[in-house]
Design an enzyme around this catalytic site. Structure first.
Site, PDB file in Angstrom:
ATOM      1  CE  LYS A  33      -3.656   1.992   2.958  1.00  0.00           C
ATOM      2  NZ  LYS A  33      -4.408   1.777   4.211  1.00  0.00           N
ATOM      3  CB  SER A  44      -7.690   3.600   3.363  1.00  0.00           C
ATOM      4  OG  SER A  44      -6.833   2.987   4.313  1.00  0.00           O
ATOM      5  CB  SER A  88      -7.709   0.615   6.291  1.00  0.00           C
ATOM      6  OG  SER A  88      -8.396   1.818   6.166  1.00  0.00           O
TER       7      SER A  88
HETATM    8  N1  GLN Z   1     -12.459   4.139   7.130  1.00  0.00           N
HETATM    9  C1  GLN Z   1     -11.752   4.481   8.307  1.00  0.00           C
HETATM   10  C2  GLN Z   1     -11.307   5.921   8.230  1.00  0.00           C
HETATM   11  O1  GLN Z   1     -11.615   6.568   7.295  1.00  0.00           O
HETATM   12  C3  GLN Z   1     -10.607   3.551   8.510  1.00  0.00           C
HETATM   13  C4  GLN Z   1      -9.411   3.895   7.746  1.00  0.00           C
HETATM   14  C5  GLN Z   1      -8.221   3.044   8.081  1.00  0.00           C
HETATM   15  O2  GLN Z   1      -8.321   2.012   8.740  1.00  0.00           O
HETATM   16  N2  GLN Z   1      -7.059   3.505   7.643  1.00  0.00           N
HETATM   17  O3  GLN Z   1     -10.679   6.420   9.101  1.00  0.00           O
END
Ligand code: GLN
Length: 473
Positions: A75, A150, A174
């Protein structure tokens, strides 16, 4: 060519049924053919092929590491020396890492091959991959739908067979939420199990490196390699790393907790509900004990998570000032103007929103009302969760309330988007390990995920339980 575990691929390599070069070429070709998915921001084609030759030689001479020839995508929040790192943002335009993340270095040291960096929501903020400065990634099961976020592209990379495994990050789901949306395995270990050195910070007291793989076995193997003490991260756990890769399914019977009201809630998609209850039923038939739990404070999970992560993010992202890294505005009148314009031009809408809300939360007049209060609630939720684990061995749930949604529909309503994280954020708020495994598909052929929440540093047990569940399918 598709190997669902590294062990079968390794066997094929040793039996000379394939070579590392052939495998890398296969993935490169697949990446090329699936460019429309928008998974990779950069592909390290030449060096992957060069490394393939070197590693093949090591295999031939019996000196290869534990991950020899495993092809891994990372990532775009993980540092890899002399390679681009942009966190899905324009603000890091042209930035190259000066060192390699500890977790990634450990994979390389075991002869894994890093094939490229993968698209993601900007600074890992999002649940759909739509917040990337590089455009959305498409779900391979249905290209009109999001892959989650994400680490959305990291999940699609495995789902579409563009690499053996991906390394992502999980601050509030994420890794697990996209794994659920894409029908693959997503593992978030206990907070501090894997060093965060070289992971671009979003919310430091929540951030975890995690894996996306086809199989539970590969998740265990990668965790074993990446976990453990690291002199560069003072928060990493020094606890001994278990031999996760030796995990096996067993006949052990467990007490399995689930939040009955939450799963029954009208906000949960009916097919997700059906699949989850069917899974619970089959666990009961297999001899496990189901324990319905009541968790009224569940409604505080999302507010606690978002207040604290926005506060931490506003602080962490202050380093992107247009001076030290990446994008710098071309038309600044003075120093203050340079900061303002560089940040205004460089950050996307979601990130700006969170920085502003985070700064507000941390401002002198509101600090106690929001930040301190959320910290207290975090502690209460942790204590309550610990109390649950006196009664049960695991807590299970669907990974997400719905299957993957259509691209473009949710960004209009931020609350709707945040709800996608309702089941995943719990693990991050309390720092516990959690894994999402596939739980079949709905009538539209969209994957549905099943999540397990385990106990602190109980990864091996949790993965063993995941294998047990897979066996009774
Ligand atoms: N969707 C969550 C956020 O926007 C989790 C994101 C993540 O785990 N990096 O913060």
């Amino acid at each position: 060519m598709i190997h669902y575990t590294y062990a079968t691929y390794r066997k094929a390599l040793l039996n000379k049924e394939t070579t590392v070069t052939e495998t890398v070429e296969y993935f490169l070709e697949n990446i090329e053919q699936n460019k429309d998915l928008n998974v990779f921001l950069e592909i390290y084609e030449e060096e992957a092929l060069e490394n393939a030759l070197l590693i093949q030689e090591k295999i031939n001479t019996g000196t290869a590491g534990k991950l020899a020839g495993m092809v891994i995508g990372i990532k775009d929040v993980l540092a890899y020396k002399n390679h681009g790192l942009q966190s899905g943002s324009k603000i890091l335009e042209g930035f190259k890492s000066q060192f390699t993340a500890t977790a990634i270095q450990r994979l390389i040291d075991q002869d894994a091959i890093i094939i490229g960096r993968q698209n993601c929501d900007e600074f890992a903020m999002g649940s759909s991959n739509e917040n990337s400065a590089f455009g959305p990634t498409l779900n391979f099961a249905d290209k009109t739908r999001v892959p989650g976020g994400s680490s959305g592209a990291s999940a699609v990379a495995v789902q579409a067979n563009l690499c053996h495994a991906s390394i992502g990050s999980d601050t509030g789901g994420s890794v697990r939420q996209p794994a659920g949306f894409c029908g693959v395995v997503g593992l978030k270990p206990t907070y501090s199990r894997i060093s965060r050195w070289g992971l671009a910070a979003y919310a430091s007291s929540f951030d975890c490196i995690g894996t996306i793989t086809h199989s539970i076995e590969d998740a265990a193997l990668l965790l074993e390699i990446m976990a453990g003490n690291d002199q560069y991260d003072s928060t990493v756990s020094e606890l001994n790393v278990e031999d996760y890769s030796q995990v096996n399914s067993s006949e052990k019977k467990y007490r399995i907790g689930y939040f009955e009201d939450a799963i029954n809630s009208s906000a949960i998609d009916s097919e997700v509900k059906e699949k989850t209850f069917a899974k619970l039923e089959s666990l009961k038939k297999a001899g496990h004990t189901l324990v319905p739990l009541s968790f009224p404070k569940m409604k505080y999970l999302l507010p606690t998570y978002y207040i604290l992560t926005m506060a931490e993010a506003s602080s962490n992202l202050s380093r992107y000032d247009g001076i030290r890294y990446g994008h710098r505005t071309a038309n600044a009148k003075n120093l203050e103007d340079l900061y303002k314009k560089s940040r205004s031009e460089g950050f996307g809408k979601e990130v700006k929103k969170r920085i502003m809300l985070g700064s507000f939360i941390l401002s002198a007049d509101y600090y106690d009302a929001y930040y301190t209060k959320a910290q207290r609630v975090r502690r209460i939720i942790k204590d309550e969760t610990d109390a649950f684990f006196k009664k049960v061995d695991f807590i299970v749930s669907p990974t997400t309330p719905t299957p993957a949604f259509k691209i473009g529909i949710k960004p209009k309503d931020p609350m709707e988007m945040f709800l996608a994280d309702i089941f995943t954020v719990h693990a991050n708020v309390v720092g516990l390990p959690s894994v999402s495994i596939p739980n079949g598909k709905n009538t539209e052929d969209l994957p549905i995920g099943f999540q397990i929440l385990g106990t602190e540093f109980g990864e091996k047990n949790m993965l063993e339980f995941a294998l047990n569940i897979q066996k009774i399918n």
